[in-house]
Design a protein around this motif. Structure first.
Motif, PDB file in Angstrom:
ATOM      1  N   PRO A  85       0.829  -1.214   0.000  1.00 54.65           N
ATOM      2  CA  PRO A  85       0.000   0.000   0.000  1.00 54.65           C
ATOM      3  C   PRO A  85       0.864   1.265   0.000  1.00 54.65           C
ATOM      4  CG  PRO A  85      -0.700  -1.523   1.731  1.00 54.65           C
ATOM      5  CD  PRO A  85       0.589  -2.050   1.172  1.00 54.65           C
ATOM      6  N   LEU A  86       0.551   2.171  -0.927  1.00 60.72           N
ATOM      7  CA  LEU A  86       1.263   3.433  -1.055  1.00 60.72           C
ATOM      8  C   LEU A  86       0.240   4.559  -1.009  1.00 60.72           C
ATOM      9  CD1 LEU A  86       3.662   5.317  -1.727  1.00 60.72           C
ATOM     10  CD2 LEU A  86       3.296   4.718  -4.156  1.00 60.72           C
ATOM     11  N   GLU A  87       0.383   5.408  -0.015  1.00 71.41           N
ATOM     12  CA  GLU A  87      -0.494   6.563   0.148  1.00 71.41           C
ATOM     13  C   GLU A  87       0.307   7.811  -0.236  1.00 71.41           C
ATOM     14  OE1 GLU A  87      -3.103   8.647   3.739  1.00 71.41           O
ATOM     15  OE2 GLU A  87      -2.161   6.701   4.072  1.00 71.41           O
ATOM     16  N   ILE A  88      -0.100   8.471  -1.301  1.00 68.30           N
ATOM     17  CA  ILE A  88       0.595   9.666  -1.773  1.00 68.30           C
ATOM     18  C   ILE A  88      -0.057  10.894  -1.132  1.00 68.30           C
ATOM     19  CG2 ILE A  88       1.147  11.104  -3.788  1.00 68.30           C
ATOM     20  CD1 ILE A  88       2.669   8.490  -3.785  1.00 68.30           C
ATOM     21  N   ILE A  89       0.761  11.708  -0.477  1.00 66.15           N
ATOM     22  CA  ILE A  89       0.300  12.954   0.137  1.00 66.15           C
ATOM     23  C   ILE A  89       1.257  14.046  -0.314  1.00 66.15           C
ATOM     24  CG2 ILE A  89      -0.145  14.174   2.302  1.00 66.15           C
ATOM     25  CD1 ILE A  89      -0.704  11.424   3.600  1.00 66.15           C
ATOM     26  N   ALA A  90       0.718  15.101  -0.917  1.00 59.17           N
ATOM     27  CA  ALA A  90       1.541  16.138  -1.541  1.00 59.17           C
ATOM     28  C   ALA A  90       2.367  16.950  -0.538  1.00 59.17           C
ATOM     29  CB  ALA A  90       0.670  17.071  -2.373  1.00 59.17           C
ATOM     30  N   GLU A  91       1.781  17.365   0.552  1.00 64.03           N
ATOM     31  CA  GLU A  91       2.461  18.243   1.499  1.00 64.03           C
ATOM     32  C   GLU A  91       3.306  17.455   2.500  1.00 64.03           C
ATOM     33  OE1 GLU A  91       2.590  21.622   1.616  1.00 64.03           O
ATOM     34  OE2 GLU A  91       1.546  21.495  -0.314  1.00 64.03           O
ATOM     35  N   ARG A  92       4.558  17.888   2.666  1.00 65.91           N
ATOM     36  CA  ARG A  92       5.476  17.183   3.563  1.00 65.91           C
ATOM     37  C   ARG A  92       4.949  17.121   4.993  1.00 65.91           C
ATOM     38  NH1 ARG A  92      11.646  17.889   5.561  1.00 65.91           N
ATOM     39  NH2 ARG A  92      12.054  15.667   5.573  1.00 65.91           N
ATOM     40  N   SER A  93       4.428  18.232   5.489  1.00 64.06           N
ATOM     41  CA  SER A  93       3.931  18.244   6.871  1.00 64.06           C
ATOM     42  C   SER A  93       2.756  17.276   7.048  1.00 64.06           C
ATOM     43  CB  SER A  93       3.531  19.654   7.282  1.00 64.06           C
ATOM     44  OG  SER A  93       2.503  20.143   6.447  1.00 64.06           O
ATOM     45  N   GLU A  94       1.918  17.161   6.036  1.00 68.52           N
ATOM     46  CA  GLU A  94       0.791  16.228   6.108  1.00 68.52           C
ATOM     47  C   GLU A  94       1.260  14.779   6.026  1.00 68.52           C
ATOM     48  OE1 GLU A  94      -2.288  17.282   3.308  1.00 68.52           O
ATOM     49  OE2 GLU A  94      -2.137  19.400   3.853  1.00 68.52           O
ATOM     50  N   ARG A  95       2.284  14.516   5.198  1.00 66.93           N
ATOM     51  CA  ARG A  95       2.860  13.158   5.135  1.00 66.93           C
ATOM     52  C   ARG A  95       3.421  12.771   6.497  1.00 66.93           C
ATOM     53  NH1 ARG A  95       4.840  15.042   0.343  1.00 66.93           N
ATOM     54  NH2 ARG A  95       6.909  15.521   1.196  1.00 66.93           N
ATOM     55  N   ALA A  96       4.189  13.678   7.070  1.00 73.70           N
ATOM     56  CA  ALA A  96       4.802  13.404   8.368  1.00 73.70           C
ATOM     57  C   ALA A  96       3.738  13.169   9.436  1.00 73.70           C
ATOM     58  CB  ALA A  96       5.718  14.555   8.766  1.00 73.70           C
ATOM     59  N   ALA A  97       2.703  13.996   9.436  1.00 75.05           N
ATOM     60  CA  ALA A  97       1.625  13.829  10.413  1.00 75.05           C
ATOM     61  C   ALA A  97       0.922  12.483  10.234  1.00 75.05           C
ATOM     62  CB  ALA A  97       0.625  14.978  10.288  1.00 75.05           C
ATOM     63  N   PHE A 120      12.898  13.698  12.318  1.00 73.65           N
ATOM     64  CA  PHE A 120      12.636  14.904  13.096  1.00 73.65           C
ATOM     65  C   PHE A 120      11.343  15.581  12.638  1.00 73.65           C
ATOM     66  CE2 PHE A 120      12.914  19.465  13.884  1.00 73.65           C
ATOM     67  CZ  PHE A 120      13.002  19.450  15.263  1.00 73.65           C
ATOM     68  N   THR A 121      11.135  15.671  11.333  1.00 69.55           N
ATOM     69  CA  THR A 121       9.908  16.282  10.799  1.00 69.55           C
ATOM     70  C   THR A 121       8.678  15.515  11.271  1.00 69.55           C
ATOM     71  OG1 THR A 121      11.089  17.095   8.854  1.00 69.55           O
ATOM     72  CG2 THR A 121       8.689  16.919   8.677  1.00 69.55           C
ATOM     73  N   THR A 122       8.751  14.199  11.241  1.00 62.88           N
ATOM     74  CA  THR A 122       7.615  13.364  11.653  1.00 62.88           C
ATOM     75  C   THR A 122       7.380  13.465  13.151  1.00 62.88           C
ATOM     76  OG1 THR A 122       8.090  11.871   9.818  1.00 62.88           O
ATOM     77  CG2 THR A 122       6.662  11.031  11.569  1.00 62.88           C
ATOM     78  N   TRP A 123       8.447  13.427  13.940  1.00 62.23           N
ATOM     79  CA  TRP A 123       8.314  13.558  15.391  1.00 62.23           C
ATOM     80  C   TRP A 123       7.668  14.893  15.743  1.00 62.23           C
ATOM     81  CZ3 TRP A 123      10.866  16.767  19.033  1.00 62.23           C
ATOM     82  CH2 TRP A 123      10.666  16.388  20.367  1.00 62.23           C
ATOM     83  N   SER A 124       8.101  15.962  15.087  1.00 64.97           N
ATOM     84  CA  SER A 124       7.536  17.300  15.336  1.00 64.97           C
ATOM     85  C   SER A 124       6.070  17.366  14.935  1.00 64.97           C
ATOM     86  CB  SER A 124       8.321  18.367  14.567  1.00 64.97           C
ATOM     87  OG  SER A 124       9.632  18.454  15.046  1.00 64.97           O
ATOM     88  N   ALA A 125       5.727  16.785  13.788  1.00 66.81           N
ATOM     89  CA  ALA A 125       4.337  16.795  13.324  1.00 66.81           C
ATOM     90  C   ALA A 125       3.439  16.015  14.282  1.00 66.81           C
ATOM     91  CB  ALA A 125       4.243  16.221  11.915  1.00 66.81           C
ATOM     92  N   ALA A 126       3.920  14.879  14.761  1.00 65.99           N
ATOM     93  CA  ALA A 126       3.136  14.087  15.722  1.00 65.99           C
ATOM     94  C   ALA A 126       2.956  14.867  17.017  1.00 65.99           C
ATOM     95  CB  ALA A 126       3.818  12.747  15.993  1.00 65.99           C
ATOM     96  N   GLY A 130      -0.384  16.422  19.300  1.00 64.33           N
ATOM     97  CA  GLY A 130      -0.583  15.887  20.641  1.00 64.33           C
ATOM     98  C   GLY A 130      -0.237  14.415  20.762  1.00 64.33           C
ATOM     99  N   LEU A 131       0.459  13.864  19.776  1.00 64.01           N
ATOM    100  CA  LEU A 131       0.841  12.455  19.795  1.00 64.01           C
ATOM    101  C   LEU A 131       2.279  12.331  20.271  1.00 64.01           C
ATOM    102  CD1 LEU A 131      -0.590  11.511  16.292  1.00 64.01           C
ATOM    103  CD2 LEU A 131      -1.665  11.104  18.515  1.00 64.01           C
ATOM    104  N   VAL A 132       2.478  11.577  21.332  1.00 66.25           N
ATOM    105  CA  VAL A 132       3.819  11.359  21.857  1.00 66.25           C
ATOM    106  C   VAL A 132       4.260   9.973  21.420  1.00 66.25           C
ATOM    107  CG1 VAL A 132       5.215  11.183  23.940  1.00 66.25           C
ATOM    108  CG2 VAL A 132       3.353  12.844  23.819  1.00 66.25           C
ATOM    109  N   ARG A 133       5.318   9.935  20.643  1.00 63.69           N
ATOM    110  CA  ARG A 133       5.834   8.670  20.133  1.00 63.69           C
ATOM    111  C   ARG A 133       7.271   8.487  20.589  1.00 63.69           C
ATOM    112  NH1 ARG A 133       1.083   7.938  19.614  1.00 63.69           N
ATOM    113  NH2 ARG A 133      -0.041   7.942  17.656  1.00 63.69           N
ATOM    114  N   PRO A 134       7.583   7.357  21.197  1.00 63.95           N
ATOM    115  CA  PRO A 134       8.982   7.106  21.564  1.00 63.95           C
ATOM    116  C   PRO A 134       9.832   6.879  20.320  1.00 63.95           C
ATOM    117  CG  PRO A 134       7.634   5.176  22.039  1.00 63.95           C
ATOM    118  CD  PRO A 134       6.699   6.256  21.583  1.00 63.95           C
TER     119      PRO A 134
END
Length: 186
Positions: A85-97, A120-126, A130-134
């Protein structure tokens, strides 16, 4: 009742086989993909600017694992990854989120600066959602010593519980042990 087909944990794995970096990274990706899949983890990968961790995905699938890719418009799956499965999302911040929403923990494998930047981009977006990911980083050949130093010098004073959120491992088995324990503690 929990879905018995659901994975025990979903790991977002950040890895790159392009550019300068650890010459063993393809074999590390293969080892990680195989081990995590055998342990029942689902894997989600962020793929951008043509960078796709093919050895990781191939090994995970060969071991019977589930893999999902969240990518930009540059990602074209090779025939070996047909059916992933490949989900294409145009905006980087939305992909990371999106990756942050899908994953229970983030795993960084030695690779290139691109993979650390994506982490780092994904951790920041999460975190913004309000999502805390180790995060667990495989510090093979001291790949993440700079991040370890930053964590000790800066995060320790500004992020409560940083030692539970950011850990460093010496082997792929250790990455799994730390990630599964951290996810279980949440």
């Amino acid at each position: 009742m929990a879905d018995p087909a659901a994975p025990a944990v979903t790991l977002a794995i950040f890895a790159s086989d392009r550019g300068p970096g650890d010459p063993e990274r393809s074999s590390i990706m293969s080892q990680a993909g195989s081990l995590f899949a055998r342990r029942g983890a689902a894997i989600v990968c962020l793929a951008e600017q043509g960078v796709l961790p093919v050895p990781l995905i191939t090994a995970a699938r060969a071991a019977g694992g589930r893999v999902q890719i969240v990518g930009d418009e540059t990602i074209v799956l090779p025939p070996a990854l047909d059916g992933v499965p490949l989900e294409i999302i145009a905006e980087r911040s939305e992909r990371a989120a999106r990756v942050g929403e899908l994953a229970d923990a983030f795993i960084a494998l030695p690779g290139s600066l691109a993979s650390v930047s994506s982490l780092f981009t994904t951790w920041s977006a999460a975190k913004d959602k309000g999502l805390v990911r180790p995060v667990v980083m495989l510090n093979r050949h001291r790949a993440f010593d700079v991040v370890r130093g930053y964590a000790a010098d800066v995060l320790s004073h500004s992020l409560q519980g940083h030692e539970r959120l950011l850990q460093f491992a010496d082997s792929v088995d250790d990455v799994w042990a730390r990630a599964s324990r951290l996810v279980g503690e949440r």
